[in-house]
Scaffold this motif. Structure first.
Motif, PDB file in Angstrom:
ATOM      1  N   VAL A  30       1.074  -1.461   0.321  1.00  6.70           N
ATOM      2  CA  VAL A  30       0.059  -0.048  -0.442  1.00  6.70           C
ATOM      3  C   VAL A  30       0.962   1.412  -0.307  1.00  6.70           C
ATOM      4  CG1 VAL A  30      -1.375   1.497   1.179  1.00  6.70           C
ATOM      5  CG2 VAL A  30      -1.834  -1.258   1.701  1.00  6.70           C
ATOM      6  N   THR A  31       0.688   1.844  -0.856  1.00  8.67           N
ATOM      7  CA  THR A  31       1.396   3.526  -0.909  1.00  8.67           C
ATOM      8  C   THR A  31       0.835   4.318  -0.175  1.00  8.67           C
ATOM      9  OG1 THR A  31      -0.061   4.489  -2.621  1.00  8.67           O
ATOM     10  CG2 THR A  31       1.631   3.392  -3.454  1.00  8.67           C
ATOM     11  N   LEU A  36      -3.169   7.582   3.175  1.00  4.49           N
ATOM     12  CA  LEU A  36      -3.636   9.160   3.723  1.00  4.49           C
ATOM     13  C   LEU A  36      -4.814   9.427   3.332  1.00  4.49           C
ATOM     14  CD1 LEU A  36      -0.289  11.332   2.855  1.00  4.49           C
ATOM     15  CD2 LEU A  36      -0.301  10.847   5.237  1.00  4.49           C
ATOM     16  N   GLU A  37      -4.895   8.548   1.680  1.00  6.28           N
ATOM     17  CA  GLU A  37      -6.295   8.929   1.663  1.00  6.28           C
ATOM     18  C   GLU A  37      -7.288   7.912   2.758  1.00  6.28           C
ATOM     19  OE1 GLU A  37      -6.719   6.982  -1.936  1.00  6.28           O
ATOM     20  OE2 GLU A  37      -5.512   9.010  -2.769  1.00  6.28           O
ATOM     21  N   GLN A  38      -6.885   6.830   3.204  1.00  8.96           N
ATOM     22  CA  GLN A  38      -7.781   6.064   4.559  1.00  8.96           C
ATOM     23  C   GLN A  38      -8.060   7.333   5.526  1.00  8.96           C
ATOM     24  OE1 GLN A  38      -5.458   2.162   4.838  1.00  8.96           O
ATOM     25  NE2 GLN A  38      -5.984   1.577   3.134  1.00  8.96           N
ATOM     26  N   PRO A  41      -2.779   9.756   9.716  1.00  5.84           N
ATOM     27  CA  PRO A  41      -1.988  10.795   9.903  1.00  5.84           C
ATOM     28  C   PRO A  41      -0.581  10.914   8.592  1.00  5.84           C
ATOM     29  CG  PRO A  41      -2.164  10.621  11.896  1.00  5.84           C
ATOM     30  CD  PRO A  41      -3.200   9.159  11.225  1.00  5.84           C
ATOM     31  N   PRO A  42       0.094  11.551   8.044  1.00  3.22           N
ATOM     32  CA  PRO A  42       1.127  11.400   7.672  1.00  3.22           C
ATOM     33  C   PRO A  42       2.430  10.377   8.349  1.00  3.22           C
ATOM     34  CG  PRO A  42       0.297  14.112   7.429  1.00  3.22           C
ATOM     35  CD  PRO A  42      -0.393  13.308   8.650  1.00  3.22           C
ATOM     36  N   ILE A  48       4.665   3.059   8.817  1.00  4.33           N
ATOM     37  CA  ILE A  48       4.225   2.191   8.336  1.00  4.33           C
ATOM     38  C   ILE A  48       4.906   1.490   7.253  1.00  4.33           C
ATOM     39  CG2 ILE A  48       2.224   0.866   6.820  1.00  4.33           C
ATOM     40  CD1 ILE A  48       0.664   2.480   9.315  1.00  4.33           C
ATOM     41  N   THR A  49       5.206   3.117   6.350  1.00  6.02           N
ATOM     42  CA  THR A  49       5.577   2.399   4.814  1.00  6.02           C
ATOM     43  C   THR A  49       7.225   2.044   4.215  1.00  6.02           C
ATOM     44  OG1 THR A  49       4.331   4.139   3.673  1.00  6.02           O
ATOM     45  CG2 THR A  49       6.272   3.798   3.106  1.00  6.02           C
TER      46      THR A  49
END
Length: 125
Positions: A30-31, A36-38, A41-42, A48-49
């Protein structure tokens, strides 16, 4: 430069092998934008990334170490068996010849250690 098909096939192979040896299967990546769309917070999306990239990195190096250890085992097992056979043959050939040092005790001790090792591994399992 690597093509996209070769990198995707290597990642598919990595997933297949890590799943086979018991590691959890990697999910679709997941990008950051999707996170962010989900509504995350950034800062959490970045964490997570980064964690996913760390896991991919560790999976690759773990796989390389396992394959390396397997190759070393496969290569050295015949060598060790050959040395053991040579030791047994030479012991049988020269066991009645007297020597200034107690070299005949070495093969006997080695044999005892091998038997104890095999028996203890069998009993533990």
């Amino acid at each position: 430069p690597r093509s996209t098909s070769s990198s995707s096939s290597s990642s598919t192979n990595l997933v297949r092998i890590t799943t086979r040896i018991g590691l959890p299967e990697a999910q679709r990546e997941v990008t950051r934008e999707e996170l962010l769309e989900q509504g995350l917070p950034p800062r959490q999306a970045d964490a997570i990334t980064v964690q996913r990239h760390e896991m991919q990195f560790l999976h690759q190096y773990f796989l390389r170490w396992i394959i390396g250890a397997l190759c070393i085992t496969i290569l050295f097992t015949p060598v060790l068996l050959g040395l053991l056979c040579w030791l047994c043959i030479e012991y049988q050939k020269y066991r009645n010849i007297r020597c200034g040092s107690p070299l005949h005790i070495y093969p006997i001790g080695f044999g005892i250690i091998m038997v104890v090792s095999v028996v203890s591994k069998t009993l533990i399992q």
